[in-house]
Write a protein that holds these residues in place. Structure first.
Motif, mmCIF file in Angstrom:
data_model
loop_
_atom_site.group_PDB
_atom_site.id
_atom_site.type_symbol
_atom_site.label_atom_id
_atom_site.label_comp_id
_atom_site.label_asym_id
_atom_site.label_seq_id
_atom_site.Cartn_x
_atom_site.Cartn_y
_atom_site.Cartn_z
ATOM 1 N N SER A 1 -6.591 1.062 0.357
ATOM 2 C CA SER A 1 -7.584 1.999 -0.177
ATOM 3 C C SER A 1 -6.928 2.829 -1.284
ATOM 4 C CB SER A 1 -8.077 2.934 0.935
ATOM 5 O OG SER A 1 -7.036 3.817 1.325
ATOM 6 N N SER A 2 -7.747 3.554 -2.036
ATOM 7 C CA SER A 2 -7.216 4.407 -3.104
ATOM 8 C C SER A 2 -6.278 5.476 -2.534
ATOM 9 C CB SER A 2 -8.353 5.061 -3.885
ATOM 10 O OG SER A 2 -9.242 5.743 -3.036
ATOM 11 N N GLU A 3 -6.616 6.042 -1.374
ATOM 12 C CA GLU A 3 -5.760 7.063 -0.761
ATOM 13 C C GLU A 3 -4.408 6.473 -0.355
ATOM 14 O OE1 GLU A 3 -8.983 6.653 0.408
ATOM 15 O OE2 GLU A 3 -9.904 8.448 -0.427
ATOM 16 N N GLU A 4 -4.436 5.269 0.191
ATOM 17 C CA GLU A 4 -3.189 4.611 0.598
ATOM 18 C C GLU A 4 -2.339 4.248 -0.622
ATOM 19 O OE1 GLU A 4 -5.003 2.594 4.686
ATOM 20 O OE2 GLU A 4 -5.061 1.475 2.802
ATOM 21 N N LEU A 5 -2.979 3.742 -1.676
ATOM 22 C CA LEU A 5 -2.231 3.397 -2.887
ATOM 23 C C LEU A 5 -1.632 4.629 -3.553
ATOM 24 C CD1 LEU A 5 -4.241 0.516 -4.604
ATOM 25 C CD2 LEU A 5 -1.950 0.420 -3.619
ATOM 26 N N GLU A 6 -2.323 5.751 -3.485
ATOM 27 C CA GLU A 6 -1.766 7.005 -4.022
ATOM 28 C C GLU A 6 -0.432 7.331 -3.344
ATOM 29 O OE1 GLU A 6 -2.061 9.175 -6.415
ATOM 30 O OE2 GLU A 6 -3.911 8.411 -7.253
ATOM 31 N N LYS A 7 -0.351 7.071 -2.047
ATOM 32 C CA LYS A 7 0.868 7.380 -1.294
ATOM 33 C C LYS A 7 2.013 6.419 -1.612
ATOM 34 C CE LYS A 7 -1.607 9.274 2.685
ATOM 35 N NZ LYS A 7 -1.961 9.053 4.093
ATOM 36 N N ILE A 8 1.689 5.160 -1.910
ATOM 37 C CA ILE A 8 2.750 4.159 -2.063
ATOM 38 C C ILE A 8 2.971 3.684 -3.501
ATOM 39 C CG2 ILE A 8 2.588 3.365 0.327
ATOM 40 C CD1 ILE A 8 0.980 0.941 -0.680
ATOM 41 N N LYS A 9 2.165 4.172 -4.453
ATOM 42 C CA LYS A 9 2.358 3.728 -5.843
ATOM 43 C C LYS A 9 3.772 4.083 -6.308
ATOM 44 C CE LYS A 9 0.715 7.886 -8.046
ATOM 45 N NZ LYS A 9 -0.386 8.582 -8.635
ATOM 46 N N GLY A 10 4.374 3.173 -7.046
ATOM 47 C CA GLY A 10 5.724 3.390 -7.549
ATOM 48 C C GLY A 10 6.829 3.219 -6.514
ATOM 49 N N GLN A 11 6.465 2.903 -5.267
ATOM 50 C CA GLN A 11 7.443 2.795 -4.172
ATOM 51 C C GLN A 11 7.753 1.338 -3.847
ATOM 52 O OE1 GLN A 11 8.836 5.571 -2.683
ATOM 53 N NE2 GLN A 11 7.692 6.736 -4.207
ATOM 54 N N GLN A 12 8.902 1.131 -3.238
ATOM 55 C CA GLN A 12 9.274 -0.191 -2.739
ATOM 56 C C GLN A 12 8.636 -0.399 -1.364
ATOM 57 O OE1 GLN A 12 11.037 -2.425 -4.595
ATOM 58 N NE2 GLN A 12 10.870 -0.881 -6.202
ATOM 59 N N SER A 13 8.413 -1.645 -0.979
ATOM 60 C CA SER A 13 7.702 -1.955 0.267
ATOM 61 C C SER A 13 8.448 -1.493 1.517
ATOM 62 C CB SER A 13 7.405 -3.451 0.352
ATOM 63 O OG SER A 13 8.588 -4.197 0.289
ATOM 64 N N THR A 14 9.757 -1.317 1.420
ATOM 65 C CA THR A 14 10.515 -0.850 2.594
ATOM 66 C C THR A 14 10.105 0.561 3.011
ATOM 67 O OG1 THR A 14 12.288 -0.146 1.103
ATOM 68 C CG2 THR A 14 12.540 -2.304 2.156
ATOM 69 N N ALA A 15 9.495 1.324 2.126
ATOM 70 C CA ALA A 15 9.085 2.701 2.440
ATOM 71 C C ALA A 15 7.643 2.808 2.919
ATOM 72 C CB ALA A 15 9.272 3.581 1.201
ATOM 73 N N PHE A 16 6.866 1.720 2.853
ATOM 74 C CA PHE A 16 5.435 1.791 3.153
ATOM 75 C C PHE A 16 5.130 2.286 4.562
ATOM 76 C CE2 PHE A 16 4.088 -1.690 -0.099
ATOM 77 C CZ PHE A 16 4.595 -0.911 -1.113
ATOM 78 N N GLU A 17 5.815 1.751 5.561
ATOM 79 C CA GLU A 17 5.500 2.133 6.939
ATOM 80 C C GLU A 17 5.703 3.626 7.149
ATOM 81 O OE1 GLU A 17 6.303 0.809 11.574
ATOM 82 O OE2 GLU A 17 7.283 -0.291 9.952
ATOM 83 N N GLN A 18 6.784 4.167 6.593
ATOM 84 C CA GLN A 18 7.029 5.601 6.743
ATOM 85 C C GLN A 18 5.990 6.432 5.990
ATOM 86 O OE1 GLN A 18 10.843 6.870 5.341
ATOM 87 N NE2 GLN A 18 10.594 8.953 6.103
ATOM 88 N N LEU A 19 5.618 5.987 4.786
ATOM 89 C CA LEU A 19 4.659 6.732 3.976
ATOM 90 C C LEU A 19 3.230 6.646 4.504
ATOM 91 C CD1 LEU A 19 5.989 5.693 0.460
ATOM 92 C CD2 LEU A 19 6.115 7.982 1.472
ATOM 93 N N LEU A 20 2.853 5.479 5.046
ATOM 94 C CA LEU A 20 1.478 5.261 5.500
ATOM 95 C C LEU A 20 1.273 5.529 6.990
ATOM 96 C CD1 LEU A 20 0.744 1.941 3.571
ATOM 97 C CD2 LEU A 20 -0.103 4.232 3.011
#
Length: 131
Positions: free
Chosen positions: A56-75
């Motif tokens: 979603s747009s809210e989720e992409l706002e949190k992870i834009k510019g980030q590497q996938s290893t950080a997604f679980e912590q950010l989301l």
């Protein structure tokens, strides 16, 4: 399309080469959208394609510019590495033109990071010719 995803040069080049779009190549998000909705892909203010997003747009706002290893912590949940799978991306611009534009932008950025020769000539003392 219910929203827009603005791409950096590397992401634009990847999309032009029929690769998936990763959040690390997303500069910004415009509008609101849910997972599996179609969005416009923009580069330098112009539409370059349309895609179905995995976040979603809210989720992409949190992870834009980030590497996938950080997604679980950010989301707060594990997610896929891709913002859009390559099979869910359709270019609306000529792919060769898109590759050329992204490549020109990338080389311009690389050149601008080094100190230009003109600047070096301005700060270097002039060579003495009185001999």
């Amino acid at each position: 399309a219910s929203g827009e995803v603005v791409l950096d040069n590397g992401a634009c080049q990847a999309v032009a080469n029929k690769k998936s779009l990763f959040p690390s190549g997303i500069r910004s998000i415009n509008g609101r959208f849910l997972r599996n909705e179609a969005v416009r892909l923009l580069h330098r203010g112009s539409e370059v394609g349309r895609a179905i997003v995995n976040y979603s747009s809210e989720e992409l706002e949190k992870i834009k510019g980030q590497q996938s290893t950080a997604f679980e912590q950010l989301l707060g949940f594990p997610g896929c590495a891709e913002a859009c799978y390559r099979s869910n991306i359709m270019l609306t611009t000529d792919e060769e033109l898109l590759k050329d534009e992204a490549a020109k932008d990338s080389s311009r950025i690389r050149r601008s990071r080094s100190v230009p020769q003109v600047f070096m000539q301005q700060i270097a003392p002039p060579a003495s010719t009185d001999e």
